[in-house]
Design an enzyme around this catalytic site. Structure first.
Site, mmCIF file in Angstrom:
data_model
loop_
_atom_site.group_PDB
_atom_site.id
_atom_site.type_symbol
_atom_site.label_atom_id
_atom_site.label_comp_id
_atom_site.label_asym_id
_atom_site.label_seq_id
_atom_site.Cartn_x
_atom_site.Cartn_y
_atom_site.Cartn_z
ATOM 1 N N CYS A 163 0.868 -1.193 0.000
ATOM 2 C CA CYS A 163 0.000 0.000 0.000
ATOM 3 C C CYS A 163 0.901 1.239 0.000
ATOM 4 O O CYS A 163 1.053 1.913 1.014
ATOM 5 C CB CYS A 163 -0.892 -0.049 1.242
ATOM 6 S SG CYS A 163 -2.084 1.274 1.329
ATOM 7 N N CYS A 348 -8.259 5.294 -8.622
ATOM 8 C CA CYS A 348 -7.627 5.859 -7.426
ATOM 9 C C CYS A 348 -7.293 7.325 -7.670
ATOM 10 O O CYS A 348 -6.958 7.700 -8.802
ATOM 11 C CB CYS A 348 -6.349 5.066 -7.160
ATOM 12 S SG CYS A 348 -5.607 5.469 -5.601
HETATM 13 C C1 FAD Z 1 -3.307 5.767 4.450
HETATM 14 C C2 FAD Z 1 -4.078 5.009 3.419
HETATM 15 C C3 FAD Z 1 -4.504 5.658 2.273
HETATM 16 C C4 FAD Z 1 -5.220 4.974 1.296
HETATM 17 N N1 FAD Z 1 -5.643 5.655 0.189
HETATM 18 C C5 FAD Z 1 -6.420 5.021 -0.705
HETATM 19 C C6 FAD Z 1 -6.961 5.750 -1.810
HETATM 20 O O1 FAD Z 1 -6.713 6.939 -1.968
HETATM 21 N N2 FAD Z 1 -7.757 5.070 -2.665
HETATM 22 C C7 FAD Z 1 -8.040 3.738 -2.514
HETATM 23 O O2 FAD Z 1 -8.774 3.173 -3.316
HETATM 24 N N3 FAD Z 1 -7.551 3.029 -1.488
HETATM 25 C C8 FAD Z 1 -6.756 3.630 -0.580
HETATM 26 N N4 FAD Z 1 -6.259 2.934 0.480
HETATM 27 C C9 FAD Z 1 -6.502 1.490 0.552
HETATM 28 C C10 FAD Z 1 -7.822 1.167 1.250
HETATM 29 O O3 FAD Z 1 -7.863 1.767 2.502
HETATM 30 C C11 FAD Z 1 -7.928 -0.354 1.367
HETATM 31 O O4 FAD Z 1 -8.017 -0.873 0.069
HETATM 32 C C12 FAD Z 1 -9.156 -0.773 2.160
HETATM 33 O O5 FAD Z 1 -9.119 -0.254 3.452
HETATM 34 C C13 FAD Z 1 -9.220 -2.286 2.214
HETATM 35 O O6 FAD Z 1 -10.395 -2.647 2.869
HETATM 36 P P1 FAD Z 1 -10.559 -4.066 3.590
HETATM 37 O O7 FAD Z 1 -11.979 -4.117 4.039
HETATM 38 O O8 FAD Z 1 -10.043 -5.136 2.712
HETATM 39 O O9 FAD Z 1 -9.541 -4.034 4.829
HETATM 40 P P2 FAD Z 1 -9.352 -3.000 5.999
HETATM 41 O O10 FAD Z 1 -9.763 -1.632 5.606
HETATM 42 O O11 FAD Z 1 -7.963 -3.194 6.480
HETATM 43 O O12 FAD Z 1 -10.354 -3.489 7.134
HETATM 44 C C14 FAD Z 1 -10.186 -4.692 7.830
HETATM 45 C C15 FAD Z 1 -11.317 -4.831 8.812
HETATM 46 O O13 FAD Z 1 -11.237 -6.098 9.445
HETATM 47 C C16 FAD Z 1 -11.348 -5.933 10.836
HETATM 48 N N5 FAD Z 1 -10.585 -7.047 11.468
HETATM 49 C C17 FAD Z 1 -9.344 -7.466 11.174
HETATM 50 N N6 FAD Z 1 -9.003 -8.508 11.939
HETATM 51 C C18 FAD Z 1 -10.060 -8.747 12.739
HETATM 52 C C19 FAD Z 1 -10.327 -9.692 13.779
HETATM 53 N N7 FAD Z 1 -9.424 -10.603 14.149
HETATM 54 N N8 FAD Z 1 -11.501 -9.634 14.402
HETATM 55 C C20 FAD Z 1 -12.448 -8.712 14.069
HETATM 56 N N9 FAD Z 1 -12.249 -7.796 13.091
HETATM 57 C C21 FAD Z 1 -11.073 -7.811 12.448
HETATM 58 C C22 FAD Z 1 -10.758 -4.568 11.127
HETATM 59 O O14 FAD Z 1 -11.248 -4.075 12.347
HETATM 60 C C23 FAD Z 1 -11.305 -3.785 9.926
HETATM 61 O O15 FAD Z 1 -12.614 -3.364 10.182
HETATM 62 C C24 FAD Z 1 -5.519 3.591 1.473
HETATM 63 C C25 FAD Z 1 -5.075 2.927 2.631
HETATM 64 C C26 FAD Z 1 -4.371 3.626 3.593
HETATM 65 C C27 FAD Z 1 -3.916 2.924 4.836
#
Ligand code: FAD
Length: 405
Positions: A163, A348
């Protein structure tokens, strides 16, 4: 009486929320949907760089999950999942056990600071940006250095990071702020990346992004070091594998990711890093009633690189995957055809402080059918607007946009 299907989703972010809403939309009252998340709020992570810069307050990019999910008939459990038994179809968390017929894992990643000694804001010497607490801490450290008369700022990514986008955003935003304060000429700005060339982003670049980013960095006098393998962080310097050292007054380094601990603990579910290999329909390659979406999914890098770089899974891709996984779970119940959840487009917007880059790639890995990359202030406004819309959409059940969001 037809028994209602029990669907458990782990993860309360882009993947989990969108999957839960899509399942409710497709299955109506045929399913009991439970979403478990260790965080009680949704955070719009793409805005975290603005938190580091002090341009946002945490509450403005978060939505508590209880009410929006309740309104959609989704049971919300605020808890940490600590075990999964795929043979017994059982998830265990602090509050109890959750049996399922179908499980969807959207658990994102854990941050592997331990892979590089001295890395990370808790026990190490570098800042980070993956949640509100980290971004808030980074803001305090950055504000202190920006308040000085001169300084050395090093932004980077560790080997294996996927990332990397926020590192690009930050280094350009810091350049913008320093220029506005008329003291850019007294600060050095360095960008250390495992990518083989800048603008690669872990996906071989987007159109002419390598050339564009190179020009942008040249105009901004940002020193870029590609193929950088950071092996150690010390209180005021980063050390690379080839012995080069970069002194800093402020440093933020993106770590590599690991899959969730409970996922890593299930034999055969995940790869050695803890990410879940899936079929094109997003079901686990080993356990057919476990689906995955977003960062939790294993997508092998098609590019050989000198220093490892992971394939990013953006918010946009995550949402499309989540909807595809939800569609396929519903399709399984109804005996309908599945859809491909892996050959996805990605969109993005990277903010640079005084301008922004709009990038869209279809599919996200090359060779592609369509690629767009544009630079302009309008893209900044679009990102701002999009943040407002997205948070309102979760809060008030606004419709998703036609192009996937
Ligand atoms: C600083 C930053 C900037 C970004 N900018 C962009 C952007 O401009 N454009 C873009 O498209 N993407 C961007 N991204 C990427 C985007 O944030 C991710 O693609 C997205 O958050 C992925 O979503 P997800 O649901 O797969 O995982 P995550 O967002 O990581 O969420 C994981 C979830 O699982 C839960 N979880 C994990 N383990 C457990 C457990 N054991 N028990 C219970 N709950 C659990 C967590 O609490 C959370 O709610 C950025 C990311 C970051 C960090």
């Amino acid at each position: 009486m037809v028994q209602r299907q029990r669907i458990v989703i782990v993860g309360g972010s882009f993947g989990g929320i969108n999957a839960a809403c899509e399942l409710r939309r497709q299955l109506g009252q045929q399913a009991d949907i439970t979403l478990i998340s260790k965080e009680s709020t949704f955070t719009f992570t793409p805005s975290l760089p603005w938190l580091v810069m002090g341009w946002r307050k945490p509450h403005s990019l978060q939505v508590p999950l209880v009410k929006p999910l309740k309104r959609r008939g989704i049971r919300f459990v605020h808890d940490n999942v600590d075990a999964l038994d795929p043979e017994k179809y059982l998830i265990s968390a602090g509050a109890g056990r959750f049996p399922y017929d179908m499980l969807l894992l959207a658990t994102g990643a854990e941050l592997d600071y331990a892979a590089v000694p001295g890395l990370g804001p808790e026990t190490g010497h570098t800042q980070s940006i993956f949640n509100v607490a980290e971004a808030g801490k980074a803001h305090i450290a950055l504000a202190e250095v920006l308040g000085r008369d001169r300084g050395r700022i090093v932004i980077g990514a560790a080997p294996g990071a996927s990332c990397i986008g926020p590192a690009y955003e930050l280094v350009m935003m810091i350049d913008t702020v320093l220029k506005r304060a008329r003291k850019r000429h007294r600060f050095t700005l360095t960008y250390l990346t495992p990518e083989p060339f800048i603008g690669h982003f872990g996906i071989g670049g987007v159109g002419n992004s390598p050339r564009m980013v190179q020009d942008e960095f040249a105009f901004r006098s940002i020193e870029a070091v590609a193929n950088a393998r950071i092996v150690q962080a010390e209180p005021n310097r980063l050390i690379l594998a080839d012995g080069r050292e970069y002194g800093f007054d402020f440093s933020l380094v993106i770590p590599a990711f690991l899959g969730s601990a409970f996922v890593r603990a299930v034999s055969g579910l995940a790869n050695p890093k803890g990410f879940i290999p899936v079929t094109p329909g997003l079901a686990s390659a080993k356990y057919p009633n476990i689906y995955a979406a977003g960062v939790a999914v294993a997508i092998p890098s098609p590019f050989p690189t000198t220093v490892p770089v992971g394939v990013p899974k953006t918010g946009h891709m995550t949402e499309l995957m989540a909807r595809a996984a939800a569609h396929n779970i519903a399709a399984e119940f109804r005996g309908r055809p599945m859809i491909d959840g892996l050959s996805l487009p990605s969109l993005c917007i990277a903010d640079a402080g005084d301008t922004a880059f709009y990038m869209s790639a279809d599919p996200f890995l090359p060779p592609r059918n369509k690629t767009i990359i544009r630079r302009g202030k309008w893209a900044r406004y679009l990102k701002l607007l999009f943040e407002r819309y997205y948070l309102a959409r979760i809060r008030y059940r606004l419709p998703a946009l036609a192009f996937g969001w």
